[in-house]
Design an enzyme around this catalytic site. Structure first.
Site, short mmCIF file in Angstrom:
data_model
loop_
_atom_site.label_atom_id
_atom_site.label_comp_id
_atom_site.label_asym_id
_atom_site.label_seq_id
_atom_site.Cartn_x
_atom_site.Cartn_y
_atom_site.Cartn_z
N HIS A 137 34.25 126.77 46.78
CA HIS A 137 35.29 127.73 46.41
C HIS A 137 36.60 127.25 47.04
O HIS A 137 36.61 126.82 48.20
CB HIS A 137 34.97 129.13 46.91
CG HIS A 137 33.63 129.63 46.51
ND1 HIS A 137 33.33 130.10 45.25
CD2 HIS A 137 32.46 129.71 47.21
CE1 HIS A 137 32.08 130.45 45.19
NE2 HIS A 137 31.51 130.23 46.36
N CYS A 180 15.95 122.96 50.38
CA CYS A 180 14.65 123.15 51.00
C CYS A 180 13.79 121.93 50.67
O CYS A 180 14.10 121.16 49.77
CB CYS A 180 13.99 124.44 50.54
SG CYS A 180 13.85 124.64 48.77
N SER A 208 18.05 126.56 47.21
CA SER A 208 18.53 125.22 46.90
C SER A 208 19.73 125.30 45.97
O SER A 208 19.59 125.48 44.76
CB SER A 208 17.42 124.39 46.24
OG SER A 208 16.37 124.18 47.15
#
Length: 240
Positions: free
Chosen positions: A113, A136, A108
């Protein structure tokens, strides 16, 4: 668009399905001079610095209903930035033992980036951002898709969505997905779908979904940095 469950499942233990949305966006422009190329890089670095990226990821966590546990952010020299955010499905997870939290959090997280670049000779400058939203439990990253497309104003976007693992109901039956989906496009708003040409490459048996997006409208002035279309020679306009 609402994430539609298959049905309300009563599970044996925790929902172990991991849902990951990978969003790669590209902004493209032509900057003729070295000064313009440097100015473009500086503009992107300021527009998408780690502080703003962290705010975007906080909004994503709020949209999908995740609880933020930790944020790490970094601006790089000479350019680029990264933000990593650990999240849980609800606040109760944060009260578990450290070992349980680590085990849960490796599925999770939200990361971004950035990669600003310019070609040293041909003047083409690009900005790429890679975003991964991995969850999740019941929460799904698809709920934040429209917000991400809006936040990065992508000329080109490549979307990947995959559901991994399985969960069990009370009778022990395995479920490899807990919501209905046949295309990532279903989770884009009508307004967003009208802006882009899109093509799907899906592997339904493996719960793998892939969509490529290209902005329909092309106005050369939107792709020139530090100059206007009227300043280009006829040959230069044709080339670009």
């Amino acid at each position: 668009m609402e994430i539609k469950p298959l049905r309300e499942l009563k599970l044996y233990g925790f929902n172990n399905l991991t849902k990951t949305l990978s969003f790669n966006m590209y902004d493209i422009c032509y900057a003729k001079s070295p000064e313009h190329r440097q100015a473009y890089i500086e503009y992107i670095d300021e527009e998408y610095n780690s502080e703003r990226l962290a705010r975007i990821l906080k909004d994503v966590a709020n949209i999908i209903g995740a609880h933020v546990l930790n944020i790490a952010k970094q601006d790089y020299d000479p350019q680029g930035a990264s933000v990593t955010m650990l999240v849980s499905e609800d606040q109760e997870v944060a009260t578990l033992s450290p070992s349980a939290v680590v085990a849960h959090l490796d599925k999770s997280h939200i990361t971004v980036h950035t990669y600003p670049e310019s070609h040293p000779n041909k003047g083409i400058s690009t900005f790429r951002a890679d975003i991964d939203v991995s969850t999740c439990g019941k929460i799904s990253p698809l709920a934040a898709l429209n917000y991400l497309v809006t936040s990065f104003s992508a000329d080109i976007a490549i979307l990947d969505y995959r559901v991994r693992g399985f969960t069990r109901d009370l009778d022990g039956k395995k479920f490899f997905i807990d919501h209905k989906i046949n295309s990532i496009q279903n989770y884009l708003s009508k307004e967003k779908r009208e802006l882009y040409q899109m093509i799907d490459v899906n592997v339904y048996q493996e719960n793998i979904f892939h969509t490529k997006m290209l902005l329909k409208d092309f106005d050369l002035d939107n792709y020139l940095f530090g100059m206007a279309k009227k300043e280009l020679s006829p040959n230069g306009e044709k080339k670009n």
